[in-house]
Design an enzyme around this catalytic site. Sequence first.
Site, PDB file in Angstrom:
ATOM      1  N   LEU A 350       0.817  -1.215   0.000  1.00 45.78           N
ATOM      2  CA  LEU A 350       0.000   0.000   0.000  1.00 45.78           C
ATOM      3  C   LEU A 350       0.848   1.260   0.000  1.00 45.78           C
ATOM      4  O   LEU A 350       0.430   2.309  -0.486  1.00 45.78           O
ATOM      5  CB  LEU A 350      -0.927   0.020   1.228  1.00 45.78           C
ATOM      6  N   GLY A 354       9.941   6.173   5.501  1.00 43.03           N
ATOM      7  CA  GLY A 354      11.126   6.040   6.333  1.00 43.03           C
ATOM      8  C   GLY A 354      10.933   5.136   7.533  1.00 43.03           C
ATOM      9  O   GLY A 354      11.892   4.701   8.146  1.00 43.03           O
ATOM     10  N   PHE A 355       9.661   4.842   7.904  1.00 39.19           N
ATOM     11  CA  PHE A 355       9.421   4.047   9.107  1.00 39.19           C
ATOM     12  C   PHE A 355       8.820   2.681   8.792  1.00 39.19           C
ATOM     13  O   PHE A 355       8.288   2.025   9.654  1.00 39.19           O
ATOM     14  CB  PHE A 355       8.528   4.817  10.068  1.00 39.19           C
ATOM     15  N   GLY A 356       8.906   2.249   7.533  1.00 42.84           N
ATOM     16  CA  GLY A 356       8.450   0.919   7.211  1.00 42.84           C
ATOM     17  C   GLY A 356       7.556   0.882   5.996  1.00 42.84           C
ATOM     18  O   GLY A 356       7.216   1.907   5.397  1.00 42.84           O
ATOM     19  N   VAL A 358       3.860  -0.742   4.292  1.00 42.21           N
ATOM     20  CA  VAL A 358       2.510  -1.136   4.698  1.00 42.21           C
ATOM     21  C   VAL A 358       1.909  -2.013   3.610  1.00 42.21           C
ATOM     22  O   VAL A 358       1.967  -1.667   2.424  1.00 42.21           O
ATOM     23  CB  VAL A 358       1.614   0.091   4.942  1.00 42.21           C
ATOM     24  N   LYS A 375       1.925  -3.200   8.916  1.00 42.24           N
ATOM     25  CA  LYS A 375       3.108  -2.350   8.768  1.00 42.24           C
ATOM     26  C   LYS A 375       4.331  -3.062   9.326  1.00 42.24           C
ATOM     27  O   LYS A 375       4.329  -3.533  10.457  1.00 42.24           O
ATOM     28  CB  LYS A 375       2.913  -1.020   9.498  1.00 42.24           C
ATOM     29  N   ASP A 473       3.328  13.666  14.215  1.00 41.72           N
ATOM     30  CA  ASP A 473       3.444  13.667  12.748  1.00 41.72           C
ATOM     31  C   ASP A 473       2.072  13.842  12.105  1.00 41.72           C
ATOM     32  O   ASP A 473       1.693  13.090  11.199  1.00 41.72           O
ATOM     33  CB  ASP A 473       4.110  12.378  12.273  1.00 41.72           C
TER      34      ASP A 473
END
Length: 666
Positions: A350, A354-356, A358, A375, A473
């Site tokens: 999807l 920077g954080f993974g 999905v 995720k 965020d």
Amino acid sequence: MLLEHFHLATLFLLLVTTAGGVGGQKFTYNGFAGSNLDLDGVAGVTPNGLLMLTNGPIQMKGHAFHPSPLPFRAARSFSTTFVFSIFGQYIDLSAPGLAFVVTTSKEMHATALPGQFLGLLNTTNNTNPNAHFFAVELDTLLNVDFRDINSNHVGINVDSLVSRAAADAGYYDDATGRFQNLSLISRKAMQVWVDYDGAATEITVTMAPLGLARPSKPLLRTTVDLSTVLQHQDTAYVGFSSATAVLFARHFIVGWSFALDGPAPTLDISSLPALPPTGPKPRSRVLEIVLPIASATVVLAVGIAVYIFVRRRLRYAEVREDWESAFGPQPFSYKDLYQATKGFSDTNLLGAGGFGSVYKGVLRKPDMDTEVAVKRVSHQSRQGMKEFIAEVASMRRLHHRNLVQLLGYCRRKGELLLVYDHMPNGSLDKYLHDPMPGKGMLEWAQRFHIIRGVASGLSYLHEDWEQIVIHRDVKASNVLLDGEMNGRLGDFGLARLHDHGSDAQTTHVVGTMGYLAPELGHTGRATPSTDVFAFGAFLLEVTCGRRPIEQDERNNRVMLVDWVAEQWRKGSITKAADVRMPNSFCLDQVSLVLKLGILCCHPLHNARPTMRQVVQYLDGDLPLPEFSPVYLGSTMLELMYSAEFFNKNLMTYVSSGVISDLSTGR
């Protein structure tokens, strides 16, 4: 008998103190049994002669120094070699490592902290020129505060835990010239050579597996003037420092030699004490006799069965530890998530950031199929994994119609899998800036409904839940739309929790440029007010259909909040609204939202409303305060992204991927 003991003691002293040197300028420890090292903390010597700097328990430190200071006057050249081994609780995750140290005073270690500080410094004296120490660190923990390159590196440090030079742990093979990686936490013995040339003020560091000859090419080479470190003092101490953090670990020194103005004496490998056993227990004699007699067919069949079983178990292997039981049972297995996402295939991807990454998944159950979003994030968190899992477990209890529900998690090897409700209509960002074919632009009524929902979700996080949750965020790409186009705030990868009436402890600047409150550049501390600032930028983005930071035709960076304020100064703030919106819209409502966005983006944090007040303004239960565009004072661009803020705080995090891209806001 007394004479025999006298001769043995004399021989031992020759081996461990002078080893052919004069005045203590050389010494050799081929094991440490009976040595008179100066030990403190949890450091000790095992019965078979291993120097154990730390003995396992978490948040402990240990030091070991040669008992007498050495004549380092005029920063003389020196050479040292030692053999070490690190025994961690896991083969791929460790506590901090250890360091070889030259210091003018052993007293500095009395106030030093364990964990990331390696028993050398503390939070107040890191990067302190008065620390007066030189160290070669063998670090097994990634710490962005100290600008570590990874969690398996060798560094050269002077008066600070920020290394002057660092490299991946390993060596250059003399035969091929190729670099060979070494795992510092492999529980294997490795040898390190450190040489200082006082005339050239140059340090070299070399390492290799124990038993391999010293490689001709050093791992590290850099300039260090020890005369500035030792402050021209006549003597200095040499030794080792180590510490543990949140994981069980043991740090061993197996042998050590040192010399001033000459090469360190060679260690006698055959005399070194043995490390503790690292593998499984030996088989019983019955198995050793019976197994060779078994028929080849049976052995082959068993082997194939074991191979299939192990391969299947490894594919779906999970990580679960005793301390996780406090957080309750997890409803998802790795096998279920692997099959639901078709093996995390690209067709189910999807999005990624920077954080993974999905992935869309379908959990198939007898009664019904459930769509989820899975995720995958890195196992190496900027905080301890135990603390991170505790926060994930807490966030599972968040329930609000305008928050993406976190359903649970699963751990496997080097990754953490977070499972959320699937939002079929994707992110709001795509509707505002990259509308999909066949789906028209959002009309004002839809946008206002989404704005109102996100405001309600944030108010719940800040004031209505059992703890305060700071999202950190808030932006359009983190607002997802369910099947009925309700806005739901998601992606809690950066969120932090703390109790009501207390302050959040985080001091890292994270988030996305354009949504970052100006005070973050000075304090680095996220608060509900910094979320309000980001929400203000979000209000303007949704209403205007423009990103918080854009570039004009002259390639100048333009802040959306400044541009909206300028439209207001010209006499009609509603002209800032997205002209692509279909149908007519309520001018008073658009004006309210734009002015509220400017108010939320005020450069002074105490001038911003709370999220509860924001909801009341949007619902008409509270009149918006009267203010004018000049209320903002100087331009937001100058206040937010001054050279000091950008250079000193943001560039570090942009380079590490913590802060999202400036122009896209993604």
